[in-house]
Design a protein around this motif. Structure first.
Motif, PDB file in Angstrom:
ATOM      1  N   SER A  78     -26.649  47.683  52.637  1.00 47.40           N
ATOM      2  CA  SER A  78     -25.383  47.266  53.653  1.00 47.40           C
ATOM      3  C   SER A  78     -24.840  48.484  54.039  1.00 47.40           C
ATOM      4  O   SER A  78     -24.752  49.454  53.463  1.00 47.40           O
ATOM      5  CB  SER A  78     -24.336  46.361  53.097  1.00 47.40           C
ATOM      6  OG  SER A  78     -23.832  47.017  51.690  1.00 47.40           O
ATOM      7  N   SER A 102     -20.990  49.104  56.522  1.00 44.03           N
ATOM      8  CA  SER A 102     -19.693  48.572  57.135  1.00 44.03           C
ATOM      9  C   SER A 102     -18.753  49.648  57.708  1.00 44.03           C
ATOM     10  O   SER A 102     -18.430  50.472  57.412  1.00 44.03           O
ATOM     11  CB  SER A 102     -18.841  47.866  55.953  1.00 44.03           C
ATOM     12  OG  SER A 102     -17.707  47.294  56.681  1.00 44.03           O
ATOM     13  N   GLU A 118     -25.368  53.651  55.014  1.00 45.24           N
ATOM     14  CA  GLU A 118     -25.818  52.461  54.020  1.00 45.24           C
ATOM     15  C   GLU A 118     -26.164  52.991  52.609  1.00 45.24           C
ATOM     16  O   GLU A 118     -26.669  54.025  52.477  1.00 45.24           O
ATOM     17  CB  GLU A 118     -27.169  52.365  55.005  1.00 45.24           C
ATOM     18  CG  GLU A 118     -27.084  51.361  56.287  1.00 45.24           C
ATOM     19  CD  GLU A 118     -28.436  50.921  56.515  1.00 45.24           C
ATOM     20  OE1 GLU A 118     -29.516  51.171  55.919  1.00 45.24           O
ATOM     21  OE2 GLU A 118     -28.332  50.330  57.620  1.00 45.24           O
ATOM     22  N   THR A 125     -16.662  44.877  60.743  1.00 46.35           N
ATOM     23  CA  THR A 125     -17.877  44.846  61.093  1.00 46.35           C
ATOM     24  C   THR A 125     -18.584  45.044  60.111  1.00 46.35           C
ATOM     25  O   THR A 125     -18.364  45.811  58.918  1.00 46.35           O
ATOM     26  CB  THR A 125     -18.128  45.718  62.248  1.00 46.35           C
ATOM     27  OG1 THR A 125     -17.965  47.048  61.888  1.00 46.35           O
ATOM     28  CG2 THR A 125     -17.240  45.512  63.458  1.00 46.35           C
ATOM     29  N   ASN A 154     -23.080  45.483  58.549  1.00 45.51           N
ATOM     30  CA  ASN A 154     -24.602  45.704  58.834  1.00 45.51           C
ATOM     31  C   ASN A 154     -25.345  45.578  57.625  1.00 45.51           C
ATOM     32  O   ASN A 154     -25.422  46.659  56.833  1.00 45.51           O
ATOM     33  CB  ASN A 154     -24.953  46.915  59.739  1.00 45.51           C
ATOM     34  CG  ASN A 154     -26.289  47.364  59.950  1.00 45.51           C
ATOM     35  OD1 ASN A 154     -27.247  46.506  59.618  1.00 45.51           O
ATOM     36  ND2 ASN A 154     -26.470  48.212  60.715  1.00 45.51           N
ATOM     37  N   HIS A 155     -25.898  44.489  57.304  1.00 49.96           N
ATOM     38  CA  HIS A 155     -26.455  44.252  56.205  1.00 49.96           C
ATOM     39  C   HIS A 155     -28.117  44.006  56.266  1.00 49.96           C
ATOM     40  O   HIS A 155     -28.512  43.367  57.311  1.00 49.96           O
ATOM     41  CB  HIS A 155     -26.117  42.861  55.404  1.00 49.96           C
ATOM     42  CG  HIS A 155     -24.703  43.203  54.417  1.00 49.96           C
ATOM     43  ND1 HIS A 155     -23.948  43.921  54.752  1.00 49.96           N
ATOM     44  CD2 HIS A 155     -24.506  42.650  53.459  1.00 49.96           C
ATOM     45  CE1 HIS A 155     -23.071  44.045  53.793  1.00 49.96           C
ATOM     46  NE2 HIS A 155     -23.261  43.221  52.925  1.00 49.96           N
ATOM     47  N   ARG A 211     -32.416  42.206  58.818  1.00 46.88           N
ATOM     48  CA  ARG A 211     -31.111  42.790  59.071  1.00 46.88           C
ATOM     49  C   ARG A 211     -30.163  41.739  59.573  1.00 46.88           C
ATOM     50  O   ARG A 211     -30.315  41.302  60.611  1.00 46.88           O
ATOM     51  CB  ARG A 211     -31.194  44.026  59.973  1.00 46.88           C
ATOM     52  CG  ARG A 211     -29.983  44.828  60.215  1.00 46.88           C
ATOM     53  CD  ARG A 211     -30.444  46.156  61.191  1.00 46.88           C
ATOM     54  NE  ARG A 211     -31.182  46.854  60.407  1.00 46.88           N
ATOM     55  CZ  ARG A 211     -30.783  47.592  59.385  1.00 46.88           C
ATOM     56  NH1 ARG A 211     -29.817  48.194  58.929  1.00 46.88           N
ATOM     57  NH2 ARG A 211     -31.755  48.534  58.888  1.00 46.88           N
ATOM     58  N   THR A 270     -26.267  41.458  61.252  1.00 42.59           N
ATOM     59  CA  THR A 270     -25.159  42.289  61.665  1.00 42.59           C
ATOM     60  C   THR A 270     -23.833  41.022  61.896  1.00 42.59           C
ATOM     61  O   THR A 270     -24.336  40.263  62.159  1.00 42.59           O
ATOM     62  CB  THR A 270     -25.354  43.317  62.956  1.00 42.59           C
ATOM     63  OG1 THR A 270     -25.742  42.335  64.076  1.00 42.59           O
ATOM     64  CG2 THR A 270     -26.377  44.303  62.416  1.00 42.59           C
ATOM     65  N   ARG A 303     -19.390  40.395  62.801  1.00 36.91           N
ATOM     66  CA  ARG A 303     -17.994  41.003  62.947  1.00 36.91           C
ATOM     67  C   ARG A 303     -17.040  39.915  62.701  1.00 36.91           C
ATOM     68  O   ARG A 303     -17.591  38.691  62.967  1.00 36.91           O
ATOM     69  CB  ARG A 303     -17.744  41.796  64.155  1.00 36.91           C
ATOM     70  CG  ARG A 303     -17.857  40.736  65.526  1.00 36.91           C
ATOM     71  CD  ARG A 303     -18.033  41.590  66.889  1.00 36.91           C
ATOM     72  NE  ARG A 303     -18.134  40.761  68.126  1.00 36.91           N
ATOM     73  CZ  ARG A 303     -16.923  40.223  68.688  1.00 36.91           C
ATOM     74  NH1 ARG A 303     -15.795  40.240  68.368  1.00 36.91           N
ATOM     75  NH2 ARG A 303     -17.271  39.210  69.835  1.00 36.91           N
TER      76      ARG A 303
END
Length: 326
Positions: free
Chosen positions: A10, A12, A17, A185, A187-188, A303, A305, A307
């Motif tokens: 992840s 953020s 990452e 926001t 992004n995992h 993946r 993502t 927000r």
């Protein structure tokens, strides 16, 4: 639920990452208190001139000696005057728990009348509720009191811990070792080898702090009818009326394809299972998830993502406009 060999990568808000490996559910501590609060419990509370504090002898008279809950009509008593609630009367097989005499069907009308005259503070007064209610109205209020404690939102195990939000944040961080991020926001990347062998799995919970609030991101695999699916959704750590002030989006895709979900986060008052079973989130069929993963489709590399933003009321038009964090 199976968490073995599940990897969650992840990032953020521009943070590099971090690779996180999970090898099973973190055990939770055993808490036996009714609720926990980050607020001091010795603060003075103004009960008003007609209210009776919970520690008074009258209040103790209205406490059932078996379940220790407050008694409501019908209040039963034995021939020696010992009382208990109607629910516990059946549990003790019609025998007084104090003197062991037969209970019969004697109502304690005097105590019921005393209860009618009482005004008492909400039982969540130590968590900040200032309300005072007639005795028989108190129970109805406490079922929906906004100060009542929250259940732990961790979904990987049956955790029985309850408390206010600051207490639960510390509990999630210290006891469940969940990932904590600051920013709106994210992004995992969710990774799982041999995904076709997994019908039910829960990935580690992630907590985000933004706009002065906390949000929980859930991701898991389960059966939707006969179809194996993955689902991601967000829960707000607060009440439903506050959750409506926020919106969020989730996006997953690859190879020229994309799925997008937008919605309002559900309150943690709604259980994790209730939200999942209502399908209120981003749902991805397993075959589509493996297509997004690329390669030979034998490993999940998904993946996600997203927000979070706050809806603001436009004073001129009355229309809600998004307030995005930078």
């Amino acid at each position: 639920m199976d968490l073995d060999n599940i990897e969650c990568v992840s990032s953020s808000d521009g943070i590099d990452e971090d690779e996180i490996h999970h090898h099973g559910i973190h055990p939770h501590p055993h808490h036996h208190s009714e609720f926990s609060s980050s607020k001091p419990r010795n603060g003075a509370i103004n009960m008003g001139p007609t209210a009776i504090a919970p520690a008074t002898s009258v209040h103790e008279l209205l406490e059932c000696p078996v379940c220790t809950n407050s008694m409501y009509p019908p209040i039963h008593q034995c021939h020696n005057g010992h009382t208990l609630c109607s629910t516990c009367k059946t549990r003790v097989h019609n025998r007084c728990p104090t003197c062991r005499q037969e209970l019969g069907d004697i109502r304690c009308l005097a105590l019921e009348k005393v209860a009618e005259s009482l005004e008492l503070p909400c039982k969540f007064y130590s968590l900040g509720c200032p309300e005072i209610f007639p005795y028989y109205s108190k129970l109805k209020h406490e079922a929906v009191c906004s100060f009542r404690p929250y259940n732990c939102p961790y979904a990987g195990s049956e955790c029985s811990v309850v408390g206010d939000i600051p207490f639960l944040i510390a509990h999630l961080r210290d006891d469940h070792k969940v990932d904590m991020h600051t920013g709106c926001t994210f992004n995992h990347r969710y990774v799982k080898s041999n995904p076709r062998e997994v019908e039910n799995a829960t990935w580690m919970l992630t907590v985000f702090h933004c706009f002065g609030q906390y949000f929980c991101l859930h991701f898991e695999a389960f059966q939707l009818g006969m179809a194996p699916v993955y689902m991601a959704f967000l829960r707000f750590m607060g009440d439903e009326n506050e959750a409506r002030n926020y919106s969020y989006s989730l996006e997953v895709g690859a190879n020229g394809r994309k799925l997008i979900w937008e919605g309002t986060p559900r309150s943690v008052r709604d259980s994790h299972r209730k939200v999942r079973d209502s399908h209120d989130g981003l749902i991805i069929q397993r075959n589509m998830a493996l297509f997004f993963s690329g390669g030979d489709r034998k490993e999940l590399k998904l993946r996600v993502t997203g927000r979070i933003w706050k809806e603001q009321q436009n004073p001129d038009s009355g229309v809600c406009i998004p307030n995005l964090c930078s």
